[in-house]
Enzyme design. Structure first.
Site, PDB file in Angstrom:
ATOM      1  N   ASP A  99       0.855  -1.181   0.000  1.00 49.32           N
ATOM      2  CA  ASP A  99       0.000   0.000   0.000  1.00 49.32           C
ATOM      3  C   ASP A  99       0.897   1.239   0.000  1.00 49.32           C
ATOM      4  OD1 ASP A  99      -1.731   2.201   0.831  1.00 49.32           O
ATOM      5  OD2 ASP A  99      -3.205   0.638   1.308  1.00 49.32           O
ATOM      6  N   ARG A 158     -12.116  -3.060  -8.319  1.00 50.12           N
ATOM      7  CA  ARG A 158     -12.581  -2.314  -9.488  1.00 50.12           C
ATOM      8  C   ARG A 158     -12.187  -3.084 -10.734  1.00 50.12           C
ATOM      9  NH1 ARG A 158     -14.654  -0.327  -5.869  1.00 50.12           N
ATOM     10  NH2 ARG A 158     -14.739   1.822  -5.152  1.00 50.12           N
ATOM     11  N   ASP A 181     -14.978 -10.589  -9.189  1.00 49.00           N
ATOM     12  CA  ASP A 181     -16.276 -10.042  -8.800  1.00 49.00           C
ATOM     13  C   ASP A 181     -16.506  -8.690  -9.473  1.00 49.00           C
ATOM     14  OD1 ASP A 181     -18.729 -10.080  -7.181  1.00 49.00           O
ATOM     15  OD2 ASP A 181     -17.798  -8.420  -6.100  1.00 49.00           O
ATOM     16  N   GLU A 212     -18.475  -3.273 -16.891  1.00 46.75           N
ATOM     17  CA  GLU A 212     -19.758  -3.742 -16.356  1.00 46.75           C
ATOM     18  C   GLU A 212     -20.885  -2.839 -16.873  1.00 46.75           C
ATOM     19  OE1 GLU A 212     -19.441  -3.675 -12.085  1.00 46.75           O
ATOM     20  OE2 GLU A 212     -18.051  -5.325 -12.040  1.00 46.75           O
ATOM     21  N   HIS A 223     -20.461  -8.669  -9.166  1.00 40.07           N
ATOM     22  CA  HIS A 223     -20.192  -7.505  -8.308  1.00 40.07           C
ATOM     23  C   HIS A 223     -21.051  -7.553  -7.037  1.00 40.07           C
ATOM     24  CE1 HIS A 223     -18.335  -3.278  -8.715  1.00 40.07           C
ATOM     25  NE2 HIS A 223     -18.492  -3.551  -7.440  1.00 40.07           N
TER      26      HIS A 223
END
Length: 182
Positions: free
Chosen positions: A72, A134, A158, A163, A180
């Protein structure tokens, strides 16, 4: 925006889905491990994005006995590098890589197509890849090529690019594909 003009009240609730993503990842990992006859305690998981969601996923994976690598860069810049590793380390060492980053199109922490052909060709192992953040973080065509060439052992998705017009070939190739829901 539209809601304001239409008199529709709205609010931002960051992190409210963190628990459901954590549960999704738990179910996905256990399903994958059972089907593939893999002991999760012997797996190293790379978690890219250790914010609200990624931190919960990290705690879950520690409870499951997995070795956890965190990446991160924004947090690392604020907190130092004691608990974080580079993306290169995750690419080289992780048996499983899961993404929990926002979609940033530009800048130092751009995540659009973070997982592209270059990323995938630099993998040290043949990992399971999970995208529940995302869709556009992963380059669909690069993922398809990597599944077909066995650069990835499995793909759980997912969040899809474009989309709701998802790529049907990717749906056919992934280990687990969900709409999702996490």
């Amino acid at each position: 925006g539209y809601c304001d003009k239409a008199g529709i009240c709205w609010t931002n609730a960051p992190g409210c889905n963190a628990g459901s993503v954590e549960q999704y990842i738990a179910a996905a990992l256990v399903t994958w491990a059972l089907e593939k006859k893999i002991n999760l305690r012997e797996q190293t998981i790379g978690i890219v994005g250790a914010g609200n969601v990624g931190s919960k996923v990290a705690r879950l994976c520690e409870i499951l006995g997995m070795h956890v690598l965190l990446n991160d860069p924004p947090r690392e810049r604020k907190e130092g590098n004691a608990k974080f590793v580079s993306l290169e380390t995750i690419k080289k060492e992780a048996d499983i890589i899961t993404f929990h980053v926002p979609l940033n199109l530009t800048g130092e922490d751009a995540t659009f197509h973070m997982v592209d052909q270059s990323f995938l060709s630099g993998l040290g192992k043949t990992p399971l890849l999970i995208n529940s953040c995302r869709g556009e973080v992963n380059d669909t065509l690069a993922i398809i090529d990597s599944i077909k060439s066995n650069t990835l052992s499995s793909y759980i998705v997912d969040c899809w690019e474009n989309e709701p017009d998802i790529d049907p070939e990717l749906l056919d190739l992934c280990f687990l594909g969900t709409p999702h829901i996490a």
